[in-house]
Write a protein that holds these residues in place. Structure first.
Motif, PDB file in Angstrom:
ATOM      1  N   ILE A 124       0.838  -1.202   0.000  1.00 40.31           N
ATOM      2  CA  ILE A 124       0.000   0.000   0.000  1.00 40.31           C
ATOM      3  C   ILE A 124       0.875   1.255   0.000  1.00 40.31           C
ATOM      4  CG2 ILE A 124      -1.631   1.354   1.397  1.00 40.31           C
ATOM      5  CD1 ILE A 124      -2.815  -1.401   2.277  1.00 40.31           C
ATOM      6  N   ASP A 125       1.954   1.215   0.770  1.00 33.83           N
ATOM      7  CA  ASP A 125       2.857   2.376   0.843  1.00 33.83           C
ATOM      8  C   ASP A 125       3.758   2.486  -0.385  1.00 33.83           C
ATOM      9  OD1 ASP A 125       1.768   2.929   3.287  1.00 33.83           O
ATOM     10  OD2 ASP A 125       3.400   2.034   4.456  1.00 33.83           O
ATOM     11  N   GLY A 126       3.740   1.469  -1.241  1.00 36.08           N
ATOM     12  CA  GLY A 126       4.585   1.502  -2.434  1.00 36.08           C
ATOM     13  C   GLY A 126       6.058   1.420  -2.095  1.00 36.08           C
ATOM     14  N   GLU A 151      -9.657   7.581  -4.486  1.00 37.20           N
ATOM     15  CA  GLU A 151      -8.868   7.938  -3.292  1.00 37.20           C
ATOM     16  C   GLU A 151      -7.367   7.811  -3.544  1.00 37.20           C
ATOM     17  OE1 GLU A 151     -10.424   6.176   0.607  1.00 37.20           O
ATOM     18  OE2 GLU A 151     -11.703   5.295  -0.931  1.00 37.20           O
ATOM     19  N   PHE A 207      -4.034   7.794  -6.141  1.00 37.22           N
ATOM     20  CA  PHE A 207      -3.624   8.474  -7.360  1.00 37.22           C
ATOM     21  C   PHE A 207      -2.630   7.588  -8.119  1.00 37.22           C
ATOM     22  CE2 PHE A 207      -5.386  11.586  -4.641  1.00 37.22           C
ATOM     23  CZ  PHE A 207      -5.839  12.640  -5.428  1.00 37.22           C
ATOM     24  N   LEU A 208      -2.377   7.964  -9.371  1.00 38.67           N
ATOM     25  CA  LEU A 208      -1.551   7.135 -10.230  1.00 38.67           C
ATOM     26  C   LEU A 208      -0.194   6.774  -9.613  1.00 38.67           C
ATOM     27  CD1 LEU A 208      -1.506   5.652 -12.879  1.00 38.67           C
ATOM     28  CD2 LEU A 208      -0.717   7.732 -13.989  1.00 38.67           C
ATOM     29  N   PRO A 209       0.555   7.742  -9.059  1.00 39.19           N
ATOM     30  CA  PRO A 209       1.848   7.353  -8.460  1.00 39.19           C
ATOM     31  C   PRO A 209       1.688   6.307  -7.352  1.00 39.19           C
ATOM     32  CG  PRO A 209       1.757   9.723  -8.732  1.00 39.19           C
ATOM     33  CD  PRO A 209       0.372   9.196  -9.019  1.00 39.19           C
ATOM     34  N   ASP A 210       0.599   6.368  -6.596  1.00 39.75           N
ATOM     35  CA  ASP A 210       0.360   5.374  -5.548  1.00 39.75           C
ATOM     36  C   ASP A 210       0.244   3.977  -6.161  1.00 39.75           C
ATOM     37  OD1 ASP A 210       0.140   7.498  -3.697  1.00 39.75           O
ATOM     38  OD2 ASP A 210      -1.994   7.736  -4.150  1.00 39.75           O
ATOM     39  N   MET A 229       1.279   2.978  -9.199  1.00 37.51           N
ATOM     40  CA  MET A 229       2.523   2.581  -9.868  1.00 37.51           C
ATOM     41  C   MET A 229       3.535   2.052  -8.851  1.00 37.51           C
ATOM     42  SD  MET A 229       2.156   3.544 -13.204  1.00 37.51           S
ATOM     43  CE  MET A 229       3.731   3.878 -13.939  1.00 37.51           C
ATOM     44  N   MET A 230       3.636   2.752  -7.730  1.00 37.17           N
ATOM     45  CA  MET A 230       4.624   2.359  -6.728  1.00 37.17           C
ATOM     46  C   MET A 230       4.195   1.080  -6.019  1.00 37.17           C
ATOM     47  SD  MET A 230       5.849   6.102  -5.369  1.00 37.17           S
ATOM     48  CE  MET A 230       7.405   5.635  -4.631  1.00 37.17           C
ATOM     49  N   ASP A 255       5.060  -1.796  -8.197  1.00 36.65           N
ATOM     50  CA  ASP A 255       6.492  -2.074  -8.106  1.00 36.65           C
ATOM     51  C   ASP A 255       6.832  -2.872  -6.853  1.00 36.65           C
ATOM     52  OD1 ASP A 255       7.453  -1.067 -10.414  1.00 36.65           O
ATOM     53  OD2 ASP A 255       8.896   0.302  -9.458  1.00 36.65           O
ATOM     54  N   ASN A 277       3.402   1.902 -19.661  1.00 38.20           N
ATOM     55  CA  ASN A 277       3.838   1.670 -18.274  1.00 38.20           C
ATOM     56  C   ASN A 277       2.654   1.697 -17.302  1.00 38.20           C
ATOM     57  OD1 ASN A 277       6.502   1.479 -19.028  1.00 38.20           O
ATOM     58  ND2 ASN A 277       6.896   3.668 -18.749  1.00 38.20           N
TER      59      ASN A 277
END
Lengths: 218, 484
Positions: free
Chosen positions: A13-15, A57, A59-62, A64-65, A68, A110
Motif C-alpha cells: 500500500i505504501d509503495g 482515493e 492516485f496514479l503514483p500510488d 505505480m509504486m 512495483d 507503463n
C-alpha cells in the motif's frame, strides 16, 4: 495470522519496494508459507490500492509504486511458490507488453503494465521499439496468454497490423490473444487489423484482459 | 550565498500605484472638507461638531486632520474566531484573503425543485449548514432573509438560524441598532460572556451609508452601537457608477471612499480604537436594465483598486466576488464568478463576500455556492505561485530518471504531486467513456448532487442545549415586545 502478512500488505500500500523485498526474504528465511504470504499480504495490499484507485482515493503514483512493491516481493517468492506446487499463487494471466517498432512512447504502456500487475496479472514488459519477432519470442518463452502492443503515432500504428500478420504467418495466431492501444488507435482499427481487443484507457485495458482470460479458460 | 535574491511568494493583481492611491485618498479628503456629508442623527452631528467639523444643518464638513487622526487610531487588523472552539481562524489584515457568502437575498433556488422561492428561516439555516461544510468558505452571511417571522425582529431569528448551523465567523445584518444589541447579546451567550466576545470576536456587524454622501439615522446608530460595544463592523458604501457616484472609475472610488472615511471618523470619535472594516461594493448601474451589476468587469476592477487603497491606508477591507447577474447557474454565472474570485484572491481584500449570489444579488443559489467553493480552491492554488528551490527544481531526480524514463514512480513525485497540484471535487476531468457512464452530467447537475448530499448528510457541531435555550429566550423576548 502471521504478523508479517500485515506488514507486507502495508508495504505494498505504501509503495515501498525495498521493504516489500525485505519482507519477502524474511518469509523465505523463516520458512513461512510463501503461498499464504502472497495471498494474505501482497494480494490484499494491491487489492486495497486497486479499490482506492477506482474510488478516486488513490492516485496514479500510488498505484505505480504499489505495483512495483508487489513485483519486488513476488519475484523473490515465485520459485518457492512454484516449488510448493500450489495453484493459489498463479497469476490471473500472463501478458507480454511492449511498444511497437519505431515508437519510443511508453508512459501509457507503463501505466497499463502497473494496473495489470495491480489486478493480479503477470506482466512481461519488453519495453519500447520492439519488432513483431520480439513480441512472439517473449510470448513463447513465458507461455503468455495475451500480447499487448502499444503505438502512439499514426506512422507506427501499422506495426500493430504487422504483429497480427506475423502471428498468422507463423501459424500461431490462435495461441495468443492480441490487444492493442495507444492515442491514435480506435476500436475500428483493432477490428480492421484482426486484433482481439482494444481499450481507450488503462482501466479498460485491465477489464479487457480479464474478459479475454475468462474466455481462454472456457 | 545568493545576493539580493527576490522571490514571489504569490501571484498578485494590482490596479493602482501608491501615487494614484494617494491622489484618490486626497480627493476623498477634499470631498469631505469641501462638500461634506449629510448625517441624519443629531447625536452624531454633535460629536462631529465638538471634534471640529463645520456643521450646516445636517450637512457636516470634515477637516482632513480628523480623517488622518481616525486612520491613526483604528486597529490595522481584526481577528475573527470559530464560535464553537474560540480558535482565532481569520486575521483580516494585509493581503490575507478570506471568502464567504452574501446576506439578505429575498429569494433562493430550492435545490430539490429548482424553483425560485422566497427565502425563510429554514432556507437560511440550510444554507448555513452547506456553507459550514464547504472547505474554501471561511465566513458566513445569511444567504437569505427570515421572511416567515415577525419582520420587525426577523434579524434575531436569522442570527439564531445561522449560529445553530455553523461554527464559522458570521457577518450579521439587522433592522436597527436594537436588533444589533440583541444579536450581540446572543453572540455573548455563545462566546461565554461579553469579555470573551470582545477578546475573541465571533461576529461582525454590517451597516451601510446611503450614496451619495449620506449617513441615515439607521446606519449611524448601528455604526455607533458597534463602536461602543467594540464589535467589529463592516461599513460599506454600495455605489453605482453613473447613478449615485460619477461614471468615471476614479470618481467612483473617490466618492465612495469619502463615505467610508466619514463613517470611520465618526466611529473612532465614538470609541477610539474600536475595530472597523472598510467596505465598498463599488459597481456600475447598467444603463440599459438599471440593475446594480454584480458581474460587470468594472465591478471587479473597482474592487481590486479599492483593495490597493485599503492596503495603502493599512485598513482591513470587505471585498466582493463569486456573484452573478445571471438568473440561473449557467455559463454566465460561472464566468462572472471565476473572474471575480480570481481577481479578489490576487488583489487581496480580506473579507470577500457575496459568494453564491445570482440574479444581481436577489437570489441565493447553493449550486452556485458549491461551484464557487471549487473556483476558490483553484484561485488559491494560482495565488500560491511557484516555489523555486533546489528540491523543487529536482535536477537530481531528472538526472536519476534520465532521458526516456518517467517520473511516475519516483519518491519525489509522490512527495510533491498532491501539494503542487490542486485536485477538483466538482470539476470534471474524467475520460470521456467514464463521464458518459457516470450519466453525462453537467457541472450544474453535479453541483446540485453535491448540495443535496451535504443537506442530507452533513451536521454542524452543535451548541449546548443550555446555550440554545438562552438564545431562544432572547429571540422570544424580542418577538413578544414586537407583538405588544
Amino acid at each position: 495470522m502471521n504478523q508479517v502478512f500485515e506488514e507486507i500488505k502495508q508495504a505494498v500500500i505504501d509503495g515501498d519496494d525495498e521493504l516489500a523485498a525485505e519482507l519477502a526474504q524474511k518469509v523465505l528465511d523463516e520458512g513461512i508459507n510463501p503461498v499464504e504470504a502472497v495471498q494474505e499480504g501482497f494480494i490484499k495490499g494491491i487489492d486495497e490500492i486497486g479499490t482506492k484507485w477506482k474510488s478516486g482515493e488513490a492516485f496514479l503514483p500510488d498505484v505505480m509504486m504499489a505495483a512495483d512493491a508487489l513485483k519486488a516481493g513476488l519475484t523473490l517468492l515465485e520459485p518457492a511458490v512454484a516449488e510448493s506446487g500450489s495453484q493459489e499463487g498463479e497469476p490471473v494471466g500472463r501478458i507480454v507488453l511492449g511498444t511497437v517498432a519505431g515508437d519510443i512512447h511508453d508512459i501509457g504502456k507503463n501505466i497499463v503494465g502497473a494496473l495489470l500487475t495491480a489486478a493480479g496479472f503477470k506482466v512481461y514488459d519488453i519495453d519500447i521499439d520492439q519488432s513483431a519477432q520480439s513480441f512472439l519470442a517473449k510470448a513463447e518463452e513465458v507461455g503468455a496468454d495475451i500480447i499487448a502492443a502499444s503505438a502512439l503515432l499514426t506512422t507506427t500504428m501499422g506495426e500493430q497490423k504487422e504483429l497480427v500478420k506475423y502471428l498468422v504467418e507463423k501459424n500461431l495466431r490462435d495461441q495468443y490473444r492480441v490487444i492493442i492501444g495507444g492515442g491514435p488507435t480506435t476500436k475500428e482499427w483493432g477490428d480492421e487489423i484482426g486484433a482481439d481487443g482494444w481499450a481507450e484507457t488503462a482501466d479498460q485495458a485491465v477489464e479487457l484482459c480479464k474478459e479475454l482470460v475468462l474466455d481462454i479458460k472456457r | 550565498m545568493k545576493s539580493g535574491y527576490v522571490a514571489n511568494r504569490s501571484t498578485r493583481f494590482s490596479v493602482l500605484s501608491d501615487d494614484q492611491c494617494r491622489e484618490i485618498v486626497s480627493a476623498s479628503k477634499e470631498i469631505l472638507e469641501r462638500t461634506g456629508v449629510k448625517i441624519f442623527y443629531q447625536e452624531a452631528v454633535e460629536i462631529l461638531r465638538k471634534a471640529g467639523c463645520s456643521v450646516d444643518g445636517e450637512q457636516v464638513r470634515i477637516p482632513s486632520r480628523l480623517v488622518d487622526q481616525a486612520l491613526r487610531m483604528v486597529p490595522k487588523r481584526v481577528t475573527l474566531c470559530n464560535s464553537r472552539t474560540g480558535e482565532r481562524v481569520m486575521h483580516l489584515e494585509g493581503y490575507n484573503a478570506y471568502f464567504g457568502t452574501g446576506s439578505d437575498t429575498p429569494f433562493y433556488i430550492d435545490p430539490y425543485t429548482g424553483e425560485r422561492r422566497p427565502s425563510s428561516t429554514q432556507s437560511v439555516g440550510n444554507n448555513c449548514r452547506v456553507i459550514d461544510a464547504l472547505p474554501n468558505l471561511d465566513f458566513v452571511m445569511s444567504l437569505g432573509i427570515s421572511q416567515d417571522v415577525p419582520q420587525p425582529v426577523y434579524d434575531r431569528y436569522q442570527y439564531e438560524a445561522m449560529v445553530l448551523n455553523t461554527s464559522k465567523p458570521i457577518v450579521v445584518t439587522a433592522n436597527d441598532a436594537q436588533g444589533f444589541a440583541d444579536i450581540i447579546e446572543m453572540a455573548e451567550i455563545v462566546a461565554g460572556g461579553p469579555e470573551k466576545l470582545r477578546r475573541n470576536p465571533l461576529i461582525v456587524l454590517y451597516a451601510e451609508p446611503i450614496s451619495p454622501l449620506q449617513h441615515s439615522m439607521e446606519s449611524i446608530t448601528k455604526l455607533m452601537m458597534a463602536a461602543n460595544k467594540e464589535v467589529p463592523v463592516v461599513y460599506t458604501p454600495c455605489v453605482m457608477a453613473g447613478a449615485t457616484v460619477p461614471a468615471t472609475m476614479a470618481g467612483t472610488l473617490a466618492c465612495g471612499l469619502a463615505e467610508s472615511l466619514s463613517g470611520l471618523v465618526l466611529h473612532q470619535l465614538t470609541k477610539e480604537g474600536a475595530p472597523f472594516i472598510m467596505g465598498g461594493v463599488f459597481t456600475i448601474m447598467d444603463m440599459q436594465s438599471t440593475i446594480f451589476s454584480y458581474g460587470a468587469p468594472e465591478f471587479h476592477l473597482l474592487e481590486a483598486a479599492l483593495a490597493d487603497i485599503a492596503h495603502y491606508l493599512n485598513l482591513p477591507m470587505f471585498g466582493t466576488c463569486g456573484c452573478s447577474d445571471s438568473k440561473v447557474v449557467d455559463e454566465q454565472a460561472g464566468i462572472e464568478a471565476a473572474m471575480s474570485i480570481l481577481l479578489m484572491a490576487q488583489a487581496g481584500p480580506n473579507l470577500n463576500h457575496d459568494v453564491g449570489y445570482i440574479e444581481y444579488g436577489s437570489t441565493a443559489s447553493l449550486e452556485m455556492l458549491v461551484i464557487c467553493d471549487e473556483i476558490i480552491g483553484m484561485a488559491r492554488r494560482i495565488v500560491r505561485g511557484i516555489e523555486v528551490n533546489p528540491e523543487t527544481l529536482a535536477v537530481d531526480v531528472i538526472d536519476q530518471v534520465g532521458p526516456g524514463g518517467h517520473f511516475l514512480k519516483t519518491a519525489h513525485t509522490r512527495k510533491f504531486f498532491k501539494t503542487e497540484t490542486w485536485y477538483p471535487t466538482l470539476i470534471d476531468r474524467k475520460i470521456y467513456a467514464n463521464w458518459k457512464s457516470d450519466g453525462s452530467k453537467t457541472l450544474t447537475q453535479r453541483a446540485n448532487e453535491k448540495v443535496i448530499s451535504i443537506l442530507e448528510s452533513y451536521q454542524p457541531e452543535q451548541l449546548s442545549p443550555d446555550v440554545k435555550q438562552k438564545l431562544r429566550a432572547v429571540v422570544e423576548r424580542a418577538a413578544s415586545k414586537c407583538q405588544k
